[in-house]
Design an enzyme around this catalytic site. Structure first.
Site, mmCIF file in Angstrom:
data_model
loop_
_atom_site.group_PDB
_atom_site.id
_atom_site.type_symbol
_atom_site.label_atom_id
_atom_site.label_comp_id
_atom_site.label_asym_id
_atom_site.label_seq_id
_atom_site.Cartn_x
_atom_site.Cartn_y
_atom_site.Cartn_z
ATOM 1 N N CYS A 223 39.781 30.125 50.788
ATOM 2 C CA CYS A 223 39.954 29.038 49.827
ATOM 3 C C CYS A 223 38.671 28.220 49.708
ATOM 4 O O CYS A 223 37.821 28.236 50.598
ATOM 5 C CB CYS A 223 41.101 28.137 50.269
ATOM 6 N N CYS B 110 46.359 24.513 50.177
ATOM 7 C CA CYS B 110 47.402 25.289 50.845
ATOM 8 C C CYS B 110 47.564 24.798 52.285
ATOM 9 O O CYS B 110 46.742 24.037 52.808
ATOM 10 C CB CYS B 110 47.064 26.779 50.810
ATOM 11 N N GLU C 124 38.179 25.025 49.938
ATOM 12 C CA GLU C 124 38.048 23.990 50.959
ATOM 13 C C GLU C 124 37.451 24.565 52.239
ATOM 14 O O GLU C 124 36.536 23.987 52.833
ATOM 15 C CB GLU C 124 39.422 23.378 51.278
ATOM 16 N N ASN D 256 40.194 38.566 47.674
ATOM 17 C CA ASN D 256 39.957 39.894 48.190
ATOM 18 C C ASN D 256 41.175 40.753 47.859
ATOM 19 O O ASN D 256 42.295 40.232 47.818
ATOM 20 C CB ASN D 256 39.757 39.799 49.712
ATOM 21 N N ALA D 257 40.954 42.039 47.647
ATOM 22 C CA ALA D 257 42.070 42.941 47.364
ATOM 23 C C ALA D 257 43.097 42.898 48.497
ATOM 24 O O ALA D 257 44.292 43.048 48.267
ATOM 25 C CB ALA D 257 41.569 44.368 47.159
ATOM 26 N N SER D 258 42.640 42.657 49.716
ATOM 27 C CA SER D 258 43.522 42.405 50.849
ATOM 28 C C SER D 258 43.723 40.891 50.879
ATOM 29 O O SER D 258 42.916 40.156 51.417
ATOM 30 C CB SER D 258 42.870 42.884 52.145
ATOM 31 N N TYR D 259 44.798 40.418 50.250
ATOM 32 C CA TYR D 259 44.970 38.985 50.002
ATOM 33 C C TYR D 259 44.756 38.109 51.233
ATOM 34 O O TYR D 259 44.255 36.999 51.128
ATOM 35 C CB TYR D 259 46.349 38.699 49.391
ATOM 36 N N ASN E 48 36.735 29.279 45.899
ATOM 37 C CA ASN E 48 37.628 30.282 46.464
ATOM 38 C C ASN E 48 37.083 31.685 46.175
ATOM 39 O O ASN E 48 36.447 31.926 45.147
ATOM 40 C CB ASN E 48 39.060 30.126 45.946
ATOM 41 N N HIS E 49 37.318 32.577 47.127
ATOM 42 C CA HIS E 49 36.832 33.947 47.018
ATOM 43 C C HIS E 49 37.956 34.881 47.447
ATOM 44 O O HIS E 49 38.306 34.930 48.630
ATOM 45 C CB HIS E 49 35.581 34.150 47.873
#
EC number: 3.5.4.5
Length: 157
Positions: A62, A95, A64, A54-57, A51-52
């Site tokens: 994810c 998710c 996967e 970001n400040a912008s969720y 998973n990676h």
């Protein structure tokens, strides 16, 4: 089905280990929630993902989907097995977005594991997302629409 890592095949155990190893590649400075994935392509190639965040969720990807987009970029379209691991003792499910993304490519085995316990959940992509909207849904829609249009055309004549 809930089981333990010891009940998996040797290959499946190694795949869970690859997913756990992929967790170290995660960029999760916001949640601290590492996830790793190991995807087995039809030809046997194994592709890992993490998973990676970001400040912008919303821009977060994810593990996967990270593995899947790498596989797709390499030209793979069919998959045999996916192992996913987190640090939770009880295995954690993907998710909803990931479930939808994974089911796009068919029904294949999914193993949910942990880096902190030997607990395992074995399921499939369909098991993760029953009654899924899939490419078949679109094919069925097209076929049914053609049939309705044909029947309506016959009624007019």
């Amino acid at each position: 089905m809930t089981t333990t890592k010891a009940n998996l095949t040797q290959f499946e155990q190694e795949l869970v280990d690859r997913a756990v190893g992929a967790m170290e590649k995660a960029y999760c400075k916001y949640s601290g929630f590492k996830v790793g994935a190991a995807l087995v392509c039809e030809d046997g190639e194994i592709i890992i993902g993490a998973n990676h965040e970001n400040a912008s969720y919303g821009a977060t990807i994810c593990a996967e989907r990270s593995a899947m987009v790498t596989a797709l970029t390499k030209g793979h379209r069919k998959f045999k097995l996916l192992a996913i691991a987190t640090e939770l003792e009880a295995p954690c499910s993907p998710c909803g977005i990931c479930r939808q993304y994974l089911i796009e490519f068919g029904d294949y085995k999914v193993i949910l594991g942990s880096s902190t316990s030997d607990q395992i959940i074995e399921t499939t992509t369909y098991g993760l997302l029953p009654y899924a909207f899939t490419p078949k849904s679109l094919d069925d829609h097209e076929k049914e629409t053609e049939e309705r249009n044909h029947q309506e055309g016959e009624k007019k004549h």
